[in-house]
Design an enzyme around this catalytic site. Structure first.
Site, PDB file in Angstrom:
ATOM      1  N   GLY A   1       0.957  -1.139  -0.365  1.00 51.90           N
ATOM      2  CA  GLY A   1      -0.004   0.213  -0.182  1.00 51.90           C
ATOM      3  C   GLY A   1       0.994   1.391   0.103  1.00 51.90           C
ATOM      4  O   GLY A   1       1.825   1.030   0.649  1.00 51.90           O
TER       5      GLY A   1
ATOM      6  N   SER B   1       5.635  -2.550  -2.572  1.00 52.52           N
ATOM      7  CA  SER B   1       5.889  -2.738  -3.538  1.00 52.52           C
ATOM      8  C   SER B   1       4.747  -1.840  -4.729  1.00 52.52           C
ATOM      9  O   SER B   1       3.809  -2.531  -4.664  1.00 52.52           O
ATOM     10  CB  SER B   1       5.639  -4.418  -2.896  1.00 52.52           C
ATOM     11  OG  SER B   1       4.565  -4.311  -2.691  1.00 52.52           O
TER      12      SER B   1
END
Length: 289
Positions: A171, A246
């Site tokens: 996130g 990520s």
């Protein structure tokens, strides 16, 4: 007694005598010394007059290549064509002078000189990393055929009383990944007595991924390293939580596939927090930049 009369002969006058040879060698040495000294004098007088460095820089100094290039660029720009001036009527105060024609726009600009720019350091490192990761593994044998390299995961889980799993939390920055992971870690460890470990992106940046930046290639490598470490912990039967931004799906899919090949459970959790909320939180001051 013989009647012949022998007159004395001076040995120094004989061509083959030792003294004659010694004098000849001495004359030769003197002539060679004179030739050497005359050559030195001629060199000192003539060589400075024909030195090639006088054409570009004073003798004994090193030419400044940057200054030479700048001078060449200035000369090239100075030779750029300019717009011709508008024709003027020779009789400015005369009524016979027709209306001045409008000059067409002919502004000319020289193109900017752009040097040959090579690849950036990040691109060079990324290409090297890709080449190293794609090379065949030589002289590396993780497990010999027929050899049990690690304890069976089922037997391991029976001994330690739990199974390993990787919980991948992704996130935006400020979405609460680390906060929720810390709370979950305390709950599992202190309340339920489970062996749990948390791998945070900021913690990795201080060691394992300290050499990486935030380019797409570096983010891919960061996810790869984090997934490898998480797989080792989870294979050992530890509940492993990874809190990493990520942002690219292909990187997370590669981490999930790597876990699947090794038979390790993998669960991805996306922190769906509105952008306005994370901007209001902004714990690292990233959104102000």
């Amino acid at each position: 007694m013989s009647g012949h009369h022998y007159s004395p002969v001076d040995d120094d006058e004989l061509p083959g005598s030792f003294r004659h040879r010694q004098r000849t060698l001495q004359r030769w040495r003197v002539s060679m010394l004179g030739a050497f000294l005359s050559g030195v004098v001629v060199t000192m007088l003539v060589y400075p007059r024909v030195l090639p460095c006088r054409a570009c820089a004073p003798c004994g100094t090193t030419a400044n290549i940057g200054a030479v290039v700048d001078d060449a660029v200035k000369r090239a720009v100075a030779q750029c064509p300019t717009c011709p001036s508008c024709p003027e009527c020779p009789h400015l105060n005369s009524k016979e002078c027709p209306p001045a024609p409008a000059c067409p726009s002919c502004a000319l600009t020289c193109p900017e000189l752009q040097g040959a720019s090579g690849p950036s350091d990040d691109e060079v490192v990324a290409r090297h990393r890709e080449r190293m990761l794609s090379r065949p593994m030589v002289n590396i044998l993780e497990c010999k055929p027929g050899q049990v390299c690690r304890a069976d995961s089922l037997n391991r889980s029976r001994v330690i009383g739990q199974k390993g799993i990787t919980l991948w939390m992704t996130g935006l920055s400020g979405s609460g990944k680390t906060t929720i992971a810390e709370a979950l870690e305390k709950r599992l460890l202190y309340a339920l007595g489970k062996n749990v470990f948390r791998i945070d992106g900021d913690n990795l940046r201080t060691g394992l991924t300290r050499d990486l930046g935030f380019s797409p290639d570096d983010r891919t490598e960061s996810v790869r390293r984090a997934s490898q470490v998480a797989a080792l912990f989870s294979e050992a039967g530890i509940i492993t939580m990874v809190t990493l931004i990520s942002p690219y799906r292909k990187d997370r899919d590669a981490a999930r596939e790597m876990h699947a090949v090794q038979g390790i459970p993998f669960m991805e959790v996306f922190m769906d927090v509105p952008l306005s909320v994370v901007q209001a939180r902004d714990p690292k001051g990233l959104y102000k930049k």
